[in-house]
Design a protein around this motif. Structure first.
Motif, PDB file in Angstrom:
ATOM      1  N   LEU A 125       0.844  -1.193   0.000  1.00 23.38           N
ATOM      2  CA  LEU A 125       0.000   0.000   0.000  1.00 23.38           C
ATOM      3  C   LEU A 125       0.881   1.246   0.000  1.00 23.38           C
ATOM      4  O   LEU A 125       1.831   1.345   0.787  1.00 23.38           O
ATOM      5  CB  LEU A 125      -0.898  -0.008   1.234  1.00 23.38           C
ATOM      6  N   MET A 126       0.559   2.187  -0.882  1.00 20.21           N
ATOM      7  CA  MET A 126       1.353   3.415  -0.979  1.00 20.21           C
ATOM      8  C   MET A 126       0.435   4.629  -0.987  1.00 20.21           C
ATOM      9  O   MET A 126      -0.751   4.525  -1.293  1.00 20.21           O
ATOM     10  CB  MET A 126       2.187   3.390  -2.260  1.00 20.21           C
ATOM     11  N   ALA A 127       0.997   5.774  -0.649  1.00 21.57           N
ATOM     12  CA  ALA A 127       0.228   7.010  -0.652  1.00 21.57           C
ATOM     13  C   ALA A 127      -0.129   7.397  -2.080  1.00 21.57           C
ATOM     14  O   ALA A 127       0.662   7.194  -3.000  1.00 21.57           O
ATOM     15  CB  ALA A 127       1.028   8.121   0.019  1.00 21.57           C
ATOM     16  N   GLY A 128      -1.317   7.942  -2.264  1.00 22.41           N
ATOM     17  CA  GLY A 128      -1.731   8.445  -3.561  1.00 22.41           C
ATOM     18  C   GLY A 128      -1.688   9.961  -3.550  1.00 22.41           C
ATOM     19  O   GLY A 128      -0.649  10.544  -3.253  1.00 22.41           O
ATOM     20  N   SER A 129      -2.833  10.577  -3.815  1.00 22.64           N
ATOM     21  CA  SER A 129      -2.864  12.034  -3.844  1.00 22.64           C
ATOM     22  C   SER A 129      -4.196  12.533  -3.293  1.00 22.64           C
ATOM     23  O   SER A 129      -5.116  11.750  -3.043  1.00 22.64           O
ATOM     24  CB  SER A 129      -2.663  12.531  -5.276  1.00 22.64           C
ATOM     25  N   SER A 130      -4.287  13.844  -3.103  1.00 23.02           N
ATOM     26  CA  SER A 130      -5.520  14.464  -2.624  1.00 23.02           C
ATOM     27  C   SER A 130      -5.592  15.872  -3.174  1.00 23.02           C
ATOM     28  O   SER A 130      -4.559  16.531  -3.316  1.00 23.02           O
ATOM     29  CB  SER A 130      -5.533  14.509  -1.088  1.00 23.02           C
ATOM     30  N   ASP A 131      -6.805  16.326  -3.482  1.00 20.84           N
ATOM     31  CA  ASP A 131      -6.921  17.707  -3.963  1.00 20.84           C
ATOM     32  C   ASP A 131      -6.873  18.687  -2.792  1.00 20.84           C
ATOM     33  O   ASP A 131      -6.916  19.893  -2.989  1.00 20.84           O
ATOM     34  CB  ASP A 131      -8.185  17.897  -4.811  1.00 20.84           C
ATOM     35  N   ALA A 132      -6.776  18.165  -1.566  1.00 23.23           N
ATOM     36  CA  ALA A 132      -6.743  19.039  -0.394  1.00 23.23           C
ATOM     37  C   ALA A 132      -5.335  19.234   0.154  1.00 23.23           C
ATOM     38  O   ALA A 132      -5.143  19.954   1.131  1.00 23.23           O
ATOM     39  CB  ALA A 132      -7.647  18.474   0.701  1.00 23.23           C
ATOM     40  N   ALA A 133      -4.351  18.589  -0.480  1.00 21.28           N
ATOM     41  CA  ALA A 133      -2.974  18.706   0.018  1.00 21.28           C
ATOM     42  C   ALA A 133      -1.996  18.564  -1.139  1.00 21.28           C
ATOM     43  O   ALA A 133      -2.288  17.907  -2.133  1.00 21.28           O
ATOM     44  CB  ALA A 133      -2.692  17.628   1.065  1.00 21.28           C
ATOM     45  N   GLU A 134      -0.826  19.188  -0.983  1.00 18.62           N
ATOM     46  CA  GLU A 134       0.177  19.111  -2.049  1.00 18.62           C
ATOM     47  C   GLU A 134       0.688  17.687  -2.229  1.00 18.62           C
ATOM     48  O   GLU A 134       0.958  17.245  -3.328  1.00 18.62           O
ATOM     49  CB  GLU A 134       1.350  20.048  -1.751  1.00 18.62           C
TER      50      GLU A 134
ATOM     51  N   ARG B 134      -6.538  23.566   1.500  1.00 20.60           N
ATOM     52  CA  ARG B 134      -7.792  24.136   1.991  1.00 20.60           C
ATOM     53  C   ARG B 134      -7.972  23.758   3.462  1.00 20.60           C
ATOM     54  O   ARG B 134      -7.353  22.785   3.922  1.00 20.60           O
ATOM     55  CB  ARG B 134      -8.980  23.667   1.146  1.00 20.60           C
ATOM     56  N   PRO B 135      -8.799  24.517   4.196  1.00 21.57           N
ATOM     57  CA  PRO B 135      -8.996  24.197   5.619  1.00 21.57           C
ATOM     58  C   PRO B 135      -9.650  22.822   5.797  1.00 21.57           C
ATOM     59  O   PRO B 135     -10.408  22.380   4.926  1.00 21.57           O
ATOM     60  CB  PRO B 135      -9.936  25.304   6.120  1.00 21.57           C
ATOM     61  N   VAL B 136      -9.346  22.145   6.885  1.00 23.99           N
ATOM     62  CA  VAL B 136      -9.975  20.855   7.184  1.00 23.99           C
ATOM     63  C   VAL B 136     -10.965  21.079   8.329  1.00 23.99           C
ATOM     64  O   VAL B 136     -10.610  21.007   9.502  1.00 23.99           O
ATOM     65  CB  VAL B 136      -8.923  19.766   7.530  1.00 23.99           C
ATOM     66  N   ARG B 137     -12.197  21.383   7.926  1.00 21.72           N
ATOM     67  CA  ARG B 137     -13.225  21.754   8.902  1.00 21.72           C
ATOM     68  C   ARG B 137     -14.055  20.560   9.331  1.00 21.72           C
ATOM     69  O   ARG B 137     -14.519  19.780   8.502  1.00 21.72           O
ATOM     70  CB  ARG B 137     -14.171  22.804   8.305  1.00 21.72           C
ATOM     71  N   ASP B 138     -14.276  20.478  10.618  1.00 21.86           N
ATOM     72  CA  ASP B 138     -15.120  19.439  11.219  1.00 21.86           C
ATOM     73  C   ASP B 138     -16.469  19.378  10.505  1.00 21.86           C
ATOM     74  O   ASP B 138     -17.080  20.405  10.239  1.00 21.86           O
ATOM     75  CB  ASP B 138     -15.334  19.770  12.705  1.00 21.86           C
ATOM     76  N   GLY B 139     -16.904  18.173  10.177  1.00 18.65           N
ATOM     77  CA  GLY B 139     -18.219  17.993   9.562  1.00 18.65           C
ATOM     78  C   GLY B 139     -18.180  17.967   8.041  1.00 18.65           C
ATOM     79  O   GLY B 139     -19.150  17.563   7.412  1.00 18.65           O
ATOM     80  N   GLU B 140     -17.058  18.434   7.454  1.00 22.85           N
ATOM     81  CA  GLU B 140     -16.944  18.379   5.998  1.00 22.85           C
ATOM     82  C   GLU B 140     -16.300  17.058   5.574  1.00 22.85           C
ATOM     83  O   GLU B 140     -15.989  16.213   6.411  1.00 22.85           O
ATOM     84  CB  GLU B 140     -16.126  19.580   5.500  1.00 22.85           C
ATOM     85  N   GLN B 141     -16.116  16.904   4.263  1.00 20.61           N
ATOM     86  CA  GLN B 141     -15.507  15.680   3.742  1.00 20.61           C
ATOM     87  C   GLN B 141     -14.285  16.014   2.912  1.00 20.61           C
ATOM     88  O   GLN B 141     -14.131  17.136   2.448  1.00 20.61           O
ATOM     89  CB  GLN B 141     -16.496  14.937   2.844  1.00 20.61           C
ATOM     90  N   LEU B 142     -13.467  15.040   2.730  1.00 23.12           N
ATOM     91  CA  LEU B 142     -12.244  15.231   1.965  1.00 23.12           C
ATOM     92  C   LEU B 142     -11.945  13.909   1.258  1.00 23.12           C
ATOM     93  O   LEU B 142     -12.235  12.843   1.782  1.00 23.12           O
ATOM     94  CB  LEU B 142     -11.164  15.563   2.993  1.00 23.12           C
ATOM     95  N   SER B 143     -11.409  13.997   0.059  1.00 18.19           N
ATOM     96  CA  SER B 143     -11.066  12.750  -0.623  1.00 18.19           C
ATOM     97  C   SER B 143      -9.560  12.643  -0.819  1.00 18.19           C
ATOM     98  O   SER B 143      -8.871  13.652  -1.016  1.00 18.19           O
ATOM     99  CB  SER B 143     -11.814  12.616  -1.947  1.00 18.19           C
ATOM    100  N   PHE B 144      -9.082  11.425  -0.704  1.00 20.90           N
ATOM    101  CA  PHE B 144      -7.669  11.150  -0.948  1.00 20.90           C
ATOM    102  C   PHE B 144      -7.578   9.786  -1.591  1.00 20.90           C
ATOM    103  O   PHE B 144      -8.544   9.013  -1.574  1.00 20.90           O
ATOM    104  CB  PHE B 144      -6.850  11.209   0.355  1.00 20.90           C
ATOM    105  N   SER B 145      -6.438   9.488  -2.169  1.00 21.01           N
ATOM    106  CA  SER B 145      -6.307   8.177  -2.806  1.00 21.01           C
ATOM    107  C   SER B 145      -5.108   7.427  -2.250  1.00 21.01           C
ATOM    108  O   SER B 145      -4.173   8.014  -1.696  1.00 21.01           O
ATOM    109  CB  SER B 145      -6.190   8.317  -4.322  1.00 21.01           C
ATOM    110  N   LEU B 146      -5.186   6.126  -2.388  1.00 13.47           N
ATOM    111  CA  LEU B 146      -4.101   5.223  -2.009  1.00 13.47           C
ATOM    112  C   LEU B 146      -3.767   4.396  -3.238  1.00 13.47           C
ATOM    113  O   LEU B 146      -4.640   4.168  -4.074  1.00 13.47           O
ATOM    114  CB  LEU B 146      -4.559   4.303  -0.859  1.00 13.47           C
ATOM    115  N   LYS B 147      -2.527   3.977  -3.345  1.00 15.60           N
ATOM    116  CA  LYS B 147      -2.114   3.188  -4.499  1.00 15.60           C
ATOM    117  C   LYS B 147      -1.557   1.844  -4.038  1.00 15.60           C
ATOM    118  O   LYS B 147      -1.190   1.678  -2.879  1.00 15.60           O
ATOM    119  CB  LYS B 147      -1.027   3.925  -5.296  1.00 15.60           C
ATOM    120  N   THR B 148      -1.488   0.916  -4.958  1.00 11.68           N
ATOM    121  CA  THR B 148      -0.853  -0.364  -4.649  1.00 11.68           C
ATOM    122  C   THR B 148       0.397  -0.519  -5.512  1.00 11.68           C
ATOM    123  O   THR B 148       0.563   0.190  -6.506  1.00 11.68           O
ATOM    124  CB  THR B 148      -1.780  -1.555  -4.944  1.00 11.68           C
TER     125      THR B 148
END
Ligand SMILES: [Cu+2]
Length: 154
Positions: free
Chosen positions: A55-64, A110-124
């Protein structure tokens, strides 16, 4: 009965291979004040396949960028160390939790506010990618025992 069986097979064939292989459970992202540039995501990964998965880290539109970190206790100090990958044996699961493995979201865009959602990916290691949509839960709502152990940083 034969007809129903055929339909079930057709559905299985259409299911992406990765969905059968890796299952992400109980994912959440730690919500922090907007002044913080980095946060962490936690989840459990199940490897439902018959093979070892890297399992490896992917990417997210909320972080560099995303990094997988582990925690290690060494000479009474707690160190975070980046891991290129985490091995998950066939039929096994690995828990990403405060004080252990975690997925770091570095340089938040972007800010990480309680109650909101965020997407990120993982790779294999095979090059598959899985996208996770996780709720953001404020650090203030995490178990107090966990916070005392880890502080504001995972
Ligand atoms: Cu870390």
């Amino acid at each position: 009965m034969v007809k129903i069986w055929r339909v079930a097979l057709a559905v299985l064939a259409l299911t992406p291979i990765l969905a059968q292989t890796l299952e992400i459970q109980d994912a959440y992202v730690r919500g922090l004040p907007p002044t913080q540039r980095t946060t962490a995501a936690f989840f459990t990964v199940l490897n439902n396949s018959d093979n070892l998965v890297e399992l490896m880290a992917g990417s997210s539109d909320a972080a560099e960028r995303l990094e997988i970190h582990s925690h290690q206790h060494r000479n009474g100090m707690m160190l975070m160390q980046e891991q290129a990958s985490v091995s998950i044996g066939a039929g096994e699961s690995v828990v990403f939790a405060p004080g252990g493995y975690h997925l770091m979201l570095v340089n938040l865009t972007r800010p990480v506010r309680d109650g909101e959602q965020l997407s990120f990916s993982l790779k294999t290691g095979e090059g598959d990618e899985i996208t996770v949509v996780a709720p953001i839960i404020s650090v203030l709502k995490e178990a107090s025992a966990t916070k005392a152990h880890t502080g504001i940083h995972p």
